[in-house]
Write an enzyme that holds these catalytic residues in place. Sequence first.
Site, mmCIF file in Angstrom:
data_model
loop_
_atom_site.group_PDB
_atom_site.id
_atom_site.type_symbol
_atom_site.label_atom_id
_atom_site.label_comp_id
_atom_site.label_asym_id
_atom_site.label_seq_id
_atom_site.Cartn_x
_atom_site.Cartn_y
_atom_site.Cartn_z
ATOM 1 N N SER A 1 -7.955 -8.180 -6.909
ATOM 2 C CA SER A 1 -7.573 -7.339 -5.774
ATOM 3 C C SER A 1 -6.976 -8.220 -4.680
ATOM 4 O O SER A 1 -7.323 -9.393 -4.569
ATOM 5 C CB SER A 1 -8.801 -6.648 -5.169
ATOM 6 O OG SER A 1 -9.649 -6.152 -6.150
ATOM 7 N N THR B 1 -8.925 -2.208 -2.188
ATOM 8 C CA THR B 1 -9.282 -2.754 -0.877
ATOM 9 C C THR B 1 -8.357 -2.113 0.155
ATOM 10 O O THR B 1 -7.450 -2.749 0.667
ATOM 11 C CB THR B 1 -9.079 -4.289 -0.861
ATOM 12 O OG1 THR B 1 -7.764 -4.574 -1.365
ATOM 13 C CG2 THR B 1 -10.099 -4.999 -1.699
ATOM 14 N N CYS C 1 1.381 -1.452 -0.879
ATOM 15 C CA CYS C 1 1.007 -2.825 -0.525
ATOM 16 C C CYS C 1 1.537 -3.343 0.799
ATOM 17 O O CYS C 1 0.800 -3.952 1.568
ATOM 18 C CB CYS C 1 1.460 -3.782 -1.619
ATOM 19 S SG CYS C 1 0.530 -3.592 -3.130
HETATM 20 C C1 UDX Z 1 5.396 -4.651 -3.936
HETATM 21 C C2 UDX Z 1 5.733 -6.094 -4.322
HETATM 22 O O1 UDX Z 1 7.121 -6.156 -4.726
HETATM 23 C C3 UDX Z 1 4.821 -6.586 -5.437
HETATM 24 O O2 UDX Z 1 5.078 -7.951 -5.758
HETATM 25 C C4 UDX Z 1 3.376 -6.437 -4.972
HETATM 26 O O3 UDX Z 1 2.483 -6.866 -5.983
HETATM 27 C C5 UDX Z 1 3.100 -4.995 -4.591
HETATM 28 O O4 UDX Z 1 4.025 -4.561 -3.580
HETATM 29 P P1 UDX Z 1 5.936 -2.224 -4.921
HETATM 30 O O5 UDX Z 1 5.206 -1.681 -3.741
HETATM 31 O O6 UDX Z 1 5.635 -1.675 -6.261
HETATM 32 O O7 UDX Z 1 5.688 -3.810 -5.042
HETATM 33 O O8 UDX Z 1 7.508 -1.964 -4.641
HETATM 34 P P2 UDX Z 1 8.802 -2.803 -4.240
HETATM 35 O O9 UDX Z 1 9.772 -2.739 -5.344
HETATM 36 O O10 UDX Z 1 8.467 -4.145 -3.732
HETATM 37 O O11 UDX Z 1 9.407 -1.898 -3.049
HETATM 38 C C6 UDX Z 1 8.694 -1.668 -1.835
HETATM 39 C C7 UDX Z 1 9.503 -0.790 -0.889
HETATM 40 O O12 UDX Z 1 10.620 -1.478 -0.330
HETATM 41 C C8 UDX Z 1 10.103 0.463 -1.535
HETATM 42 O O13 UDX Z 1 9.961 1.553 -0.653
HETATM 43 C C9 UDX Z 1 11.554 0.098 -1.737
HETATM 44 O O14 UDX Z 1 12.391 1.219 -1.830
HETATM 45 C C10 UDX Z 1 11.805 -0.718 -0.483
HETATM 46 N N1 UDX Z 1 12.933 -1.645 -0.596
HETATM 47 C C11 UDX Z 1 12.901 -2.652 -1.524
HETATM 48 C C12 UDX Z 1 14.010 -1.559 0.291
HETATM 49 O O15 UDX Z 1 14.060 -0.675 1.156
HETATM 50 N N2 UDX Z 1 15.022 -2.461 0.200
HETATM 51 C C13 UDX Z 1 15.020 -3.478 -0.722
HETATM 52 O O16 UDX Z 1 15.979 -4.274 -0.729
HETATM 53 C C14 UDX Z 1 13.923 -3.569 -1.609
#
Ligand code: UDX
Length: 494
Positions: A166, A127, A311
């Site tokens: 989704s 989506t 996401c």
């Molecule tokens: C996220 C959500 O965590 C998850 O629950 C949802 O289902 C999908 O989206 P994801 O996109 O896989 O998961 O990555 P995530 O670990 O959440 O990190 C997202 C971004 O934030 C990354 O670019 C990461 O480097 C950044 N980040 C994360 C930070 O800059 N600082 C932090 O403290 C944590």
Amino acid sequence: MARPARLRRRNCYHGRLSGAGQAGVVPAGPPPGSSIVSHYDHILCIGAGYVGGPTMAMIAARCPHLKVTVVDINQARIDAWNSDDLPIFEPGLDEVVRAARGRNLFFSGDIAGGIRDADVIFVSVNTPTKTFGQGAGQAADLQHWEKTARQILAHATRDKIVVEKSTLPVRTAQAMERILNHNGHGLRFDVVSNPEFLAEGTAIRDLEDPDRILIGAHETPEGRRARTVIADIYANWVPRERIIESNLWSAELSKLTANAFLAQRISSINSISALCEATEADVDEVAYAIGTDSRIGPRFLKASVGFGGSCFRKDILNLVYICRGYGLDEVADYWESVIAINDWQQARFVHNMLANMFNTVAGKRIALFGFAFKADTGDTRESAAIGVTRQLVAEQARVVVTDPKALDNARIDLAPQAGLVEFEPDPYEAARGAHAIAVLTEWKLYRELDYARILAGMERPAFIFDGRNILDHARLHAMGFNVFAIGKAPLKHF
Ligand code: UDX
């Protein structure tokens, strides 16, 4: 962004699940006290992507009494799921798939047959953000979802439970129910929302040991029954107290809200990082100090060049669009500011580079360490590195990108900059002759490089801009680097 037929590979790190072979250990049968689940033993998932594939593999591995089939319109993707070279890499995924594939887990291109056989259909099609018409750039593009609903209708010959997996706007279930239940065949479809919270790189661990499973349904006898069927599936391995039941709309909204809150924490600490740089406070110290307050907690407080991933941005934009649709402009503005800070943080990072490199990077070689949106993945969707590279190229810098796993995806993302960016797997080579290094992904390997060797091959003055605050800044400074980190006072030699 154009997606290749096959899922983009994410050959990331080779860590294993803790707890030997958990995926292969399966319970004997349905959970005690479950009376409904045995009548619903054919599970289908439409959509063999990042969420559908791993989730169904885990259900099949943990529920040997259920038959789980995953279908997709993309036959190449199905073939990959049936091969030894799965279309996505997640630590532990191979083991889970191997434990169940061919036994009670099947990947197939026969969507019609799958629908006919199924008692429960999980819908896990993508989506993306809409790129056309009303709501372009913000609303979710639901065309795949609606097509799927119509497909279900075309091939169903008996009642079914349809599970939204989704991420969808609030009240999508209502539209689905209307399409499905006005069928003229006398069939009944109960729509349940069961959003997925797994993160890339830890998907199997998140599925194995989730903080919670959320299942939303109508508060009607049929809705509650459908919800119990889905809860019974998860109860095969998830403690009942972690299975949260709610109404449909709460479940749909919780997914968007969870991602918005997580992203908001990052934007909050990133906004404070700018103030730290202005005041000589240290953002890591501030994050630690506030994170020890149990009401705040320590996680997701790492200042960075900005969040990426498939996401956060998409879901917040979607939330903003929904709020505007309900006339809640103040709420929409509030959440939109989370994205605005993220964009600003990226731009600020490039601005700092420029300002500290004597207001010009034109013709200067700049090595970008990391292109993935986070460590341990080759996924680059919405990675801050994309924006940083574009801005540096616009300043006529000679950018060289290095990353242990994401160079293939980086080449796709930077196709418009083809010829203006170099791709180099070896970080030492990338840094050779460079004026500056910018760390954009928190890969562990970047902590362990021989920076004395790197410095020896660089132009002077040599700069390091640590967009992830992972390096030993004092040591690098002592070596001779000019070091600029996020939310910290610069360590300069001039
Ligand atoms: C996220 C959500 O965590 C998850 O629950 C949802 O289902 C999908 O989206 P994801 O996109 O896989 O998961 O990555 P995530 O670990 O959440 O990190 C997202 C971004 O934030 C990354 O670019 C990461 O480097 C950044 N980040 C994360 C930070 O800059 N600082 C932090 O403290 C944590």
